[in-house]
Design a protein around this motif. Structure first.
Motif, short mmCIF file in Angstrom:
data_model
loop_
_atom_site.label_atom_id
_atom_site.label_comp_id
_atom_site.label_asym_id
_atom_site.label_seq_id
_atom_site.Cartn_x
_atom_site.Cartn_y
_atom_site.Cartn_z
N PHE A 151 0.82 -1.21 0.00
CA PHE A 151 0.00 0.00 0.00
C PHE A 151 0.86 1.26 0.00
CE2 PHE A 151 -2.12 3.37 2.48
CZ PHE A 151 -3.19 3.62 1.64
N LEU A 152 1.84 1.34 0.90
CA LEU A 152 2.65 2.56 0.98
C LEU A 152 3.46 2.83 -0.29
CD1 LEU A 152 3.91 2.66 4.69
CD2 LEU A 152 2.12 4.03 3.60
N PRO A 153 4.09 1.83 -0.91
CA PRO A 153 4.75 2.13 -2.19
C PRO A 153 3.78 2.61 -3.26
CG PRO A 153 5.63 0.11 -1.27
CD PRO A 153 4.47 0.49 -0.41
N GLN A 154 2.58 2.03 -3.30
CA GLN A 154 1.58 2.52 -4.26
C GLN A 154 1.19 3.96 -3.95
OE1 GLN A 154 -1.61 -0.24 -5.75
NE2 GLN A 154 -1.05 -1.38 -3.91
N LEU A 155 0.99 4.25 -2.66
CA LEU A 155 0.63 5.62 -2.28
C LEU A 155 1.73 6.60 -2.63
CD1 LEU A 155 -1.35 7.51 -0.86
CD2 LEU A 155 -0.29 6.88 1.32
N ALA A 156 2.98 6.20 -2.40
CA ALA A 156 4.10 7.08 -2.73
C ALA A 156 4.16 7.35 -4.23
CB ALA A 156 5.41 6.45 -2.26
N GLY A 157 3.83 6.34 -5.04
CA GLY A 157 3.86 6.54 -6.48
C GLY A 157 2.77 7.45 -7.00
N MET A 158 1.67 7.55 -6.26
CA MET A 158 0.54 8.37 -6.71
C MET A 158 0.53 9.77 -6.13
SD MET A 158 -2.69 5.78 -6.73
CE MET A 158 -2.74 4.34 -7.80
N MET A 159 1.36 10.03 -5.11
CA MET A 159 1.27 11.31 -4.40
C MET A 159 1.53 12.52 -5.28
SD MET A 159 3.01 10.31 -0.76
CE MET A 159 3.56 11.99 -0.51
N THR A 160 2.41 12.38 -6.24
CA THR A 160 2.76 13.52 -7.09
C THR A 160 2.15 13.40 -8.49
OG1 THR A 160 4.82 12.42 -7.70
CG2 THR A 160 4.91 13.94 -5.85
N ALA A 161 1.13 12.56 -8.65
CA ALA A 161 0.50 12.42 -9.96
C ALA A 161 -0.18 13.73 -10.36
CB ALA A 161 -0.52 11.29 -9.92
N GLY A 162 -0.09 14.07 -11.62
CA GLY A 162 -0.75 15.27 -12.12
C GLY A 162 -0.10 16.57 -11.71
N ARG A 163 1.14 16.50 -11.23
CA ARG A 163 1.78 17.72 -10.71
C ARG A 163 2.15 18.68 -11.83
NH1 ARG A 163 5.56 13.74 -11.12
NH2 ARG A 163 7.51 14.31 -12.18
N GLN A 164 2.46 18.16 -13.02
CA GLN A 164 2.94 19.04 -14.10
C GLN A 164 1.86 20.03 -14.51
OE1 GLN A 164 2.94 15.69 -14.23
NE2 GLN A 164 5.00 14.93 -14.62
N ILE A 165 0.63 19.57 -14.67
CA ILE A 165 -0.42 20.47 -15.13
C ILE A 165 -0.83 21.44 -14.03
CG2 ILE A 165 -2.42 19.06 -14.46
CD1 ILE A 165 -1.92 21.03 -17.75
N ALA A 337 9.64 17.18 -15.28
CA ALA A 337 10.21 17.19 -13.93
C ALA A 337 9.61 18.28 -13.05
CB ALA A 337 11.72 17.39 -14.01
N LEU A 338 8.83 19.20 -13.62
CA LEU A 338 8.27 20.29 -12.83
C LEU A 338 7.33 19.76 -11.75
CD1 LEU A 338 7.43 23.11 -15.40
CD2 LEU A 338 9.22 23.09 -13.68
N GLY A 339 7.44 20.34 -10.58
CA GLY A 339 6.54 19.99 -9.48
C GLY A 339 7.02 18.84 -8.62
N THR A 340 8.18 18.28 -8.92
CA THR A 340 8.70 17.19 -8.10
C THR A 340 9.14 17.72 -6.73
OG1 THR A 340 9.51 16.12 -10.11
CG2 THR A 340 10.40 15.33 -8.02
N GLY A 341 8.85 16.95 -5.68
CA GLY A 341 9.34 17.30 -4.35
C GLY A 341 8.42 18.14 -3.51
N VAL A 342 7.18 18.36 -3.94
CA VAL A 342 6.28 19.21 -3.16
C VAL A 342 5.94 18.59 -1.80
CG1 VAL A 342 3.98 20.26 -3.12
CG2 VAL A 342 5.35 20.34 -5.20
#
Length: 381
Positions: A151-165, A337-342
């Motif tokens: 669950f946590l790896p999946q959650l980590a992978g989705m946390m920054t989804a859609g950040r570019q737009i 790469a924009l928005g990474t690390g928020v």
């Protein structure tokens, strides 16, 4: 500025930001029209679809595959995905409003404060969008039919989804918020600046920057990051938290110049230096622009400064890499790469802001106490 005057631009900006994200998600189908791939290029269409899918009500392929894995009973999983998107858009609005309200109230866009207000509200839009994606991600994971698996790896992978737009749309929402706030600030009376001594401001900036540097320089060093990555206590649903911890603790990633020229390595490290410079300058000057340098306001400003510093560093890296990548993958891919690390900016910036507020509060308390009263002549020794 009163809460009533600040609430109008905060609500307007939240509504606009939510509507823009919904419109972006609804535009995914336009990428599937005949001739779109020929006009934009197949790689560009694929990148744009990746950017927009997290905001679309149409279930992605992962949800369809999950329903097939569960025997093809897709209605329940599609309903879960629809619930996730409802939570996501409601959360965007719910997270944007309080942050924008605090920033507009403590940093009204008058008396040469407008650039600072615009940048902080823009950064807060990215934070609100990231938090909305995070809190709605469990429903998306469940809709794929494998909610109990890593669950946590999946959650980590989705946390920054859609950040570019979110980057350009949050800027549009911030512009509208600041313009409305500038109108509502008229007639609000005197909006003074906080009395922040230069020494206290420098101390606060140094303390806050050191906290950010711990994440950017110490924790993001590859051997240390690898140790964080491999943290794996046994805990069932909460096992394998390494990816999740990296999302919240690491602002970047770096190693020595092995395998590359020292000049290129220094250019990449210049992006990290730019982030630290942005945070230091923001904590040095912005508290003096606040109507009152409270702990929540200082923490919010530090979070926003960290996000802006990340964006500035990412743009510098894009400028370094853009020539070859743009020719190979297209201009849209270069901006991925924009928005990474928020998430890490939110956590680290909050801690840095709270610690930076301590010398500011102490300086304010000393200023209110004033100088000690002189002793009477007969009491002099």
């Amino acid at each position: 500025m009163t809460y009533g005057r600040a609430a109008i631009p905060a609500l307007a900006g939240a509504l606009l930001f939510t509507a823009l994200l919904w419109w972006a998600g609804a535009s995914v189908n336009a990428l599937h029209l005949r001739g779109t791939a020929e006009a934009l290029g197949g790689k560009t269409v694929a990148d744009l679809e990746y950017w927009l899918n997290p905001w679309s009500y149409d279930p992605p392929e992962s949800v369809r595959l999950g329903t097939l894995a569960q025997g093809g009973t897709g209605s329940r999983y599609a309903a879960l995905y629809g619930t996730a998107m409802q939570i996501r858009f409601a959360a965007v609005f719910a997270f944007f409003v309080p942050g924008a309200l605090l920033l507009v109230r403590r940093l009204p866009p008058v008396d040469r404060r407008l650039p600072a207000t615009l940048l902080t509200v823009w950064a807060w839009g990215l934070v609100a969008g990231t938090l909305a994606v995070t809190v709605s991600a469990p429903w998306v994971i469940a809709s794929q039919g494998r909610g109990s698996y890593r669950f946590l790896p999946q959650l980590a992978g989705m946390m920054t989804a859609g950040r570019q737009i979110m980057v350009p749309l949050a800027l549009v929402a911030a512009l509208v918020t600041v313009l409305i706030a500038r109108i509502t600030a008229k007639g609000a009376g005197d909006l003074p600046r906080a009395a922040v001594p230069a020494r206290a401001a420098r101390t606060a900036a140094t303390v806050g920057t050191l906290v950010v540097a711990v994440s950017l320089v110490v924790l993001s060093y590859q051997p240390v990051a690898a140790r964080i990555q491999t943290v794996s206590p046994s805990g069932g649903l909460l096992s394998e938290p390494g990816d999740f911890l990296r999302q919240w603790l690491l602002l970047g990633g770096w190693a020595g110049p092995a395998g590359t020229s020292i000049g290129t390595w220094l250019l990449y490290r210049a992006a990290d230096g730019l982030l630290l410079a942005v945070v230091w300058c923001a904590l040095r000057w912005v508290p003096g622009l606040l109507t009152r340098a409270t702990v929540p306001a200082t923490a919010a400003v530090t979070v926003c400064a960290t996000v802006i510093g990340l964006l500035a560093g990412q743009l510098l890296r894009i400028a370094v890499d853009s020539t070859g990548l743009a020719m190979l993958y297209g201009p849209v891919h270069v901006m991925s790469a924009l928005g990474t690390g928020v998430p890490a900016a939110l956590f680290t910036g909050s801690v840095a802001g709270v610690l930076a507020a301590l010398p500011l509060r102490r300086a304010g308390a000393d200023a209110e106490a004033g100088p000690p009263a002189p002793l009477p002549d007969h009491a002099a020794v």
